[in-house]
Design an enzyme around this catalytic site. Sequence first.
Site, PDB file in Angstrom:
ATOM      1  N   SER A 137      41.445  24.823  13.351  1.00  0.00           N
ATOM      2  CA  SER A 137      41.233  25.476  14.645  1.00  0.00           C
ATOM      3  C   SER A 137      42.585  25.476  15.357  1.00  0.00           C
ATOM      4  O   SER A 137      43.490  24.721  14.981  1.00  0.00           O
ATOM      5  CB  SER A 137      40.227  24.655  15.463  1.00  0.00           C
ATOM      6  OG  SER A 137      40.249  25.038  16.823  1.00  0.00           O
ATOM      7  N   TYR A 150      36.852  16.828  18.465  1.00  0.00           N
ATOM      8  CA  TYR A 150      37.062  18.129  17.806  1.00  0.00           C
ATOM      9  C   TYR A 150      38.541  18.285  17.445  1.00  0.00           C
ATOM     10  O   TYR A 150      38.895  18.596  16.300  1.00  0.00           O
ATOM     11  CB  TYR A 150      36.606  19.254  18.743  1.00  0.00           C
ATOM     12  CG  TYR A 150      36.626  20.623  18.117  1.00  0.00           C
ATOM     13  CD1 TYR A 150      35.579  21.053  17.307  1.00  0.00           C
ATOM     14  CD2 TYR A 150      37.692  21.495  18.311  1.00  0.00           C
ATOM     15  CE1 TYR A 150      35.592  22.308  16.721  1.00  0.00           C
ATOM     16  CE2 TYR A 150      37.716  22.751  17.732  1.00  0.00           C
ATOM     17  CZ  TYR A 150      36.661  23.153  16.943  1.00  0.00           C
ATOM     18  OH  TYR A 150      36.686  24.393  16.352  1.00  0.00           O
TER      19      TYR A 150
END
Length: 252
Positions: A137, A150
Amino acid sequence: MIITGAGMGLGLATAKELASKGAHLVLVDYNEPALAEAKTEISREFPEVKVVTVFADVSDEEATKNYVKVAVDTFGRIDGFYNNAGIEGRQARMTEYDLDIFKKVIDINLMGVYFGLRYVIPVMQKQRYGRIVNAASVGGIRGVMNQSPYVASKHAVSGMTKNAALEYGRDGILTNAIAPGAILTPMVAEAFRQINPADPKAAEIEYAQHNPTKRLGEPHEVAKVVAFLLSEDNSYINGQTIAIDGGESNIY
Ligand code: NAD
């Protein structure tokens, strides 16, 4: 081709892109209805493509061994692996983050990706060929406020991608990661609901303003890049984390 998290979002978009190129598919997800719907949609659109579904939670090692076995039993080989399943968790500052959710994000996003590599790579080594794309990401390249587990998990995925490239390039296996920015999928829609529960659309518009292109990405824009990285046309890109974010990660 194996795709985890294929029930919706980037996994489903990539499954369709690969099907349009004639690839046979093993779709993996822990959302059974979404998985069944994905198979129906793909089979309707691409009747010549063989689609197998496996219900599995990627953070479960035994379930991972099973989806790899199903792929080998069905197709005899695994040419491509989109190690995509992941969750965002909740929005909260580090010291206030719910510990159970923190551990769950690490279990799925990091251990799930690792288990996939652990059991798919030996199959590809025997073939002396394989293409792998891991889901990192932009949160694997820089910090993202209120998303500590995350961001930690996605940095780890980017690091593990480099190691897989170093360790298995000699076996004909090329491993890369993608770093999408905000792409409009169910996961990102949920993030905007958390940021502004009263008006998620306003949160989305505000977010898009920070992007050089002044818009969010679409799932098919990621799917095309992943399909290339999973194909034989990718013959020399290895160990990279490729941003697909309209240029946003270049902003200082
Ligand atoms: P999504 O929530 O829209 O879809 C994810 C799919 O994965 C769902 O079908 C879900 O059921 C499945 N899944 C989640 N955890 C699972 C598990 N433990 N086992 C099996 N299946 C599981 O998400 P998305 O936006 O398509 O994201 C896909 C991947 O891309 C994730 O790893 C995410 O972190 C990453 N990513 C997405 C974006 C984005 O903007 N959408 C940005 C950066 C990275």
